[in-house]
Design a protein around this motif. Sequence first.
Motif, PDB file in Angstrom:
ATOM      1  N   THR A 187      -1.209  -1.984   7.433  1.00 33.61           N
ATOM      2  CA  THR A 187      -0.942  -2.212   8.842  1.00 33.61           C
ATOM      3  C   THR A 187      -2.215  -2.640   9.568  1.00 33.61           C
ATOM      4  O   THR A 187      -2.215  -3.589  10.355  1.00 33.61           O
ATOM      5  CB  THR A 187      -0.379  -0.928   9.493  1.00 33.61           C
ATOM      6  OG1 THR A 187       0.810  -0.573   8.810  1.00 33.61           O
ATOM      7  CG2 THR A 187      -0.077  -1.146  10.951  1.00 33.61           C
ATOM      8  N   LYS A 210       7.091   2.312  16.253  1.00 33.61           N
ATOM      9  CA  LYS A 210       5.956   3.227  16.243  1.00 33.61           C
ATOM     10  C   LYS A 210       5.164   3.046  17.526  1.00 33.61           C
ATOM     11  O   LYS A 210       4.472   2.042  17.720  1.00 33.61           O
ATOM     12  CB  LYS A 210       5.106   2.945  15.012  1.00 33.61           C
ATOM     13  CG  LYS A 210       5.896   3.144  13.718  1.00 33.61           C
ATOM     14  CD  LYS A 210       5.067   2.812  12.510  1.00 33.61           C
ATOM     15  CE  LYS A 210       5.954   2.746  11.273  1.00 33.61           C
ATOM     16  NZ  LYS A 210       5.225   2.237  10.113  1.00 33.61           N
ATOM     17  N   GLN A 438      11.685   8.474   2.229  1.00 33.87           N
ATOM     18  CA  GLN A 438      11.568   7.664   3.460  1.00 33.87           C
ATOM     19  C   GLN A 438      12.736   7.928   4.405  1.00 33.87           C
ATOM     20  O   GLN A 438      13.402   6.995   4.831  1.00 33.87           O
ATOM     21  CB  GLN A 438      11.578   6.164   3.119  1.00 33.87           C
ATOM     22  CG  GLN A 438      10.674   5.766   2.004  1.00 33.87           C
ATOM     23  CD  GLN A 438       9.229   5.685   2.422  1.00 33.87           C
ATOM     24  OE1 GLN A 438       8.865   6.052   3.540  1.00 33.87           O
ATOM     25  NE2 GLN A 438       8.383   5.233   1.549  1.00 33.87           N
ATOM     26  N   ARG A 441      12.595   5.857   7.795  1.00 35.31           N
ATOM     27  CA  ARG A 441      12.105   4.478   7.848  1.00 35.31           C
ATOM     28  C   ARG A 441      12.999   3.621   8.756  1.00 35.31           C
ATOM     29  O   ARG A 441      14.210   3.607   8.632  1.00 35.31           O
ATOM     30  CB  ARG A 441      12.083   3.874   6.451  1.00 35.31           C
ATOM     31  CG  ARG A 441      11.757   2.399   6.450  1.00 35.31           C
ATOM     32  CD  ARG A 441      11.736   1.833   5.069  1.00 35.31           C
ATOM     33  NE  ARG A 441      10.456   2.121   4.427  1.00 35.31           N
ATOM     34  CZ  ARG A 441      10.197   1.807   3.168  1.00 35.31           C
ATOM     35  NH1 ARG A 441      11.106   1.225   2.429  1.00 35.31           N
ATOM     36  NH2 ARG A 441       9.030   2.083   2.649  1.00 35.31           N
ATOM     37  N   SER A 469       7.212  10.059   1.678  1.00 34.06           N
ATOM     38  CA  SER A 469       7.128   9.208   2.862  1.00 34.06           C
ATOM     39  C   SER A 469       5.807   8.457   2.870  1.00 34.06           C
ATOM     40  O   SER A 469       4.790   8.951   2.384  1.00 34.06           O
ATOM     41  CB  SER A 469       7.256  10.053   4.125  1.00 34.06           C
ATOM     42  OG  SER A 469       7.068   9.262   5.261  1.00 34.06           O
ATOM     43  N   GLU A 470       5.841   7.251   3.413  1.00 30.50           N
ATOM     44  CA  GLU A 470       4.581   6.532   3.592  1.00 30.50           C
ATOM     45  C   GLU A 470       4.026   6.786   4.985  1.00 30.50           C
ATOM     46  O   GLU A 470       2.961   6.307   5.338  1.00 30.50           O
ATOM     47  CB  GLU A 470       4.813   5.030   3.393  1.00 30.50           C
ATOM     48  CG  GLU A 470       4.927   4.669   1.932  1.00 30.50           C
ATOM     49  CD  GLU A 470       5.398   3.247   1.743  1.00 30.50           C
ATOM     50  OE1 GLU A 470       5.104   2.403   2.593  1.00 30.50           O
ATOM     51  OE2 GLU A 470       6.078   2.999   0.743  1.00 30.50           O
ATOM     52  N   GLU A 471       4.804   7.522   5.763  1.00 30.26           N
ATOM     53  CA  GLU A 471       4.447   7.776   7.149  1.00 30.26           C
ATOM     54  C   GLU A 471       3.604   9.032   7.205  1.00 30.26           C
ATOM     55  O   GLU A 471       4.117  10.138   7.147  1.00 30.26           O
ATOM     56  CB  GLU A 471       5.757   7.970   7.928  1.00 30.26           C
ATOM     57  CG  GLU A 471       5.737   7.452   9.321  1.00 30.26           C
ATOM     58  CD  GLU A 471       5.370   5.994   9.359  1.00 30.26           C
ATOM     59  OE1 GLU A 471       4.321   5.713   9.938  1.00 30.26           O
ATOM     60  OE2 GLU A 471       6.109   5.163   8.814  1.00 30.26           O
ATOM     61  N   GLU A 473       2.029  10.460   9.597  1.00 31.33           N
ATOM     62  CA  GLU A 473       2.311  11.330  10.749  1.00 31.33           C
ATOM     63  C   GLU A 473       3.525  12.207  10.472  1.00 31.33           C
ATOM     64  O   GLU A 473       3.569  13.362  10.873  1.00 31.33           O
ATOM     65  CB  GLU A 473       2.557  10.491  12.002  1.00 31.33           C
ATOM     66  CG  GLU A 473       1.282   9.870  12.551  1.00 31.33           C
ATOM     67  CD  GLU A 473       1.536   9.174  13.874  1.00 31.33           C
ATOM     68  OE1 GLU A 473       2.564   9.444  14.508  1.00 31.33           O
ATOM     69  OE2 GLU A 473       0.695   8.339  14.246  1.00 31.33           O
ATOM     70  N   GLU A 474       4.496  11.616   9.785  1.00 33.19           N
ATOM     71  CA  GLU A 474       5.690  12.378   9.458  1.00 33.19           C
ATOM     72  C   GLU A 474       5.365  13.515   8.487  1.00 33.19           C
ATOM     73  O   GLU A 474       5.805  14.645   8.653  1.00 33.19           O
ATOM     74  CB  GLU A 474       6.717  11.433   8.837  1.00 33.19           C
ATOM     75  CG  GLU A 474       7.931  12.102   8.243  1.00 33.19           C
ATOM     76  CD  GLU A 474       9.033  11.080   8.006  1.00 33.19           C
ATOM     77  OE1 GLU A 474       9.701  10.718   8.978  1.00 33.19           O
ATOM     78  OE2 GLU A 474       9.196  10.625   6.857  1.00 33.19           O
TER      79      GLU A 474
END
Lengths: 526, 323
Positions: A187, A210, A438, A441, A469-471, A473-474
């Motif tokens: 990102t 986001k 995910q 997502r 998850s790739e997130e 923050e999650e």
Amino acid sequence: MAGPQGTQPRTSTPLAIEAVGIVKSFPGVIANDHVDFDLRVGEIHALLGENGAGKSTLMNVLAGLYRPDEGEIRVGGEPVQLRSPRDAIAAGIGMVHQHFALVPSQTVAENVLLGLDRPRFRLDLKRTEAEIMSLATDIGLRVEPSARIWQLSIGEQQRVEIVKMLFHGARILILDEPTAVLAPQETAELFENLRALTDAARSIIFISHKLGEVLSIADRITVMRAGKVTAAGLEPEGVTRADLARRMVGRPVLESLERTKVEPGAVVLSVEDVTALNDRGLPALRGVSLQVHAGEIVGIAAVAGNGQSELAQVITGLRACTGRVVVDGRDIAAGPVRAAIESGVGHVPEDRAGVGSAPNLSLIDNLIMRRFRQQPITRGPFLDASAARSKAQTLQGAYEISAPTLDTPVRILSGGNLQRLILAREIDAAPRLLVAVQPTRGLDVGAIEGIHQLLLDLREQGAAILLISEELEELLALADRILVMYEGQVTTAVERPSAADIDAIGLHMMGGEGADSAIDRASTVG
Amino acid sequence: MIDLTLILAAGVASGTVLLFAAIGEIFAERAGVLNLGVEGMMLFGAVAGFSVAAATGNPWLGLVVAMLAGGLLSLLHAVMAIHLRAEQVISGLALTFLGTGLARVLGDGLSSVGAVATLPRLTVPLLAEVPLIGPVLFREQSVLTYVGFLLVPLAVYWIDRTRPGLHLRAVGERPAAADAQGIDVVRLRYLYVLVGGLLAGLAGATITLAISPGWFGDQTTNGRGWIAIGLVIFAQWSPLRAALGAYLFGAIFRFIIDIQGVPAVLGFPNPFQAGRSATFFLEMLPYAFVIVVVVIGSREALRRRVGAPAALGIPYVRGERGG
Ligand SMILES: Nc1ncnc2c1ncn2[C@@H]1O[C@H](COP(=O)(O)OP(=O)(O)OP(=O)(O)O)[C@@H](O)[C@H]1O
Ligand SMILES: [Mg+2]
């Protein structure tokens, strides 16, 4: 509800594209209801909105894919008719779709040529490849023109999409949720590229759920809800995340949820030295061991393609492996999927439409899929239709799945609603272990809040949860423990992760050297 | 004894039938439309071509009408599969029944017509003298055989090296991506289904007007439309491999006919001599072989994830969710 509050375009910056009074309806919904939107030359204008707000529809109108029922589009001040994507390309508009529009079996160069009127007949791929290479190096995007799309990572595919648009001469770039599928580092790289593009007088429409990202990259922000613009052209300086979330969802959103303290119980899942191959027959898991306890959420952080998808498949019985996968003392590694189901393994898969649901079947059928062998839905060799319907009705109410009727095919559902349906089915089966991949997502802040709450409730009820998850923050918001996977191995474990660990985890996800010293509480897992 | 050169030459001739049908099906399938109606289109083309040639004495006119007949039937499938988004397997099977039925009705009484003027045979001057290849490929072959020779490289070139071919492949692999780039998915699918139909009609005419002139009812095509479909899978949707397969099968068919005329092999009585029951077994073999090839070929395609166009058999609707 906040009324439209537009800031007048400064007369000094000309408009690249303008949509005036766009109306587009689909059977049963008005996806765009008199929408106004404008983009200045050289700016990044972010478009926000909950799932189903009509963002993609508006962009598809600008890209010539949908004809609006009403309204006008002006490019550089002149009204234009966009009858097909070709007209849009000719007008200098390019779009990177939410689901990429690339042909996997073809090369980068072939994909770039698809939208062009040249060559007349014979393909000269060598020449095209050279041209793409020189364009790409000019703007500093790395692409390999002769590679086939299926060989590329998601981030690389996205670069191909951008290069493709630029090669087509696009000056107005539309990016529909470009970061939904990217790792944090990817990102950051994308943002640098976008900045370089606006410096070169390209204008960009950027869609994202986001809020943090939007505030950091956008020059202006427009918010949509239920087909209408609820805030137009906000300057990011004047707004907060909470503001934006409220304007999107129409109510205040809690971005960080209350996490009660749960004492971890006995080991529910124990993965012991598991190896497995990926779809191409290459090693995907290389000796993975991990444990998840009752009442614990264990997060797996990894960049796409490092074995986390295969790990989920192995645990849910969908992929052959060597080693042991023990759930509540029973080894299910060798067994069929049904062994996993009977051991109480629930699964929220990455591929919601393909694995998680049967798109053409009704809500009812999809909701009873895990229970159809049990009383009262099954009666001898028969299914009890009315029992199935009442079960589905209860679940729809309890999990707030909004759909026209229970007989509607689930492919009609928005992403958020489909995900709630899958979670409803899996959680209702009272799993001992839930493997969630995910789970949020592409969902909006309101939907994410709801799904996070469901996962936390399940944890409180004493289930073990493996959250992939790739997130980051999650993971930080939910996980009691984060394991980082890189190239098929668990490389690092972080106990009780906090925001301070983000950078170090990110580095580990990229396989970074020397990342260890950055994590205080980290212990390397053998 | 059996003359191998003659068998191979005749094999190339009868392989041409399979070649046309298979390449036509490759075009349709590469565009994402499965058409199982090849047998029906072939038979309909065969009868249409033959009756026109018999009535007018002009085999060329028969050829054109045969192609149009195949094309006409294929458009029916196109409407069902592309516009009405019907299940393509069912629609294709229905097309086979329809084509076969029409051919039976139209062919009523045609079997007694006997000989009609057939398409000319040519010998290519210098090439015919090349040892081995010459007599097999270039001596006394029907013009259609040569058309087949030209069609193969043409199809390969079209699909792999031209802009229309690029669009064709995109439409069959990822129609949504093609659509987003302004390629008219529906129009191209119609076009290539039609190409498939024209070529199936041509395959039918190749039988009745060139290779084995005459009308023999259903036996005229004798299931070769199905073999062509099997070949497409065997060839993994490549025209070149389809050509090799077509000629191979042509030779096998030919060999099966020829061996029935031989009374003894190496001093043993030939169990497959015409009239003995083992003949049926022999005649079954190509079809059994196709089944084996299809099973192995599709497993191979699945395992290596190559071959079948990704959107094969899936109707395209713009912007539909969950696809
Ligand atoms: N092709 C279509 N046919 C029918 N309805 C559609 C179609 N495309 C979109 N819709 C409906 O229009 C509305 C807006 O959808 P759209 O995809 O534009 O939302 P979005 O804001 O992009 O949402 P997300 O954040 O989930 O991507 C939704 O109610 C959706 O169900
Ligand atoms: Mg969208």
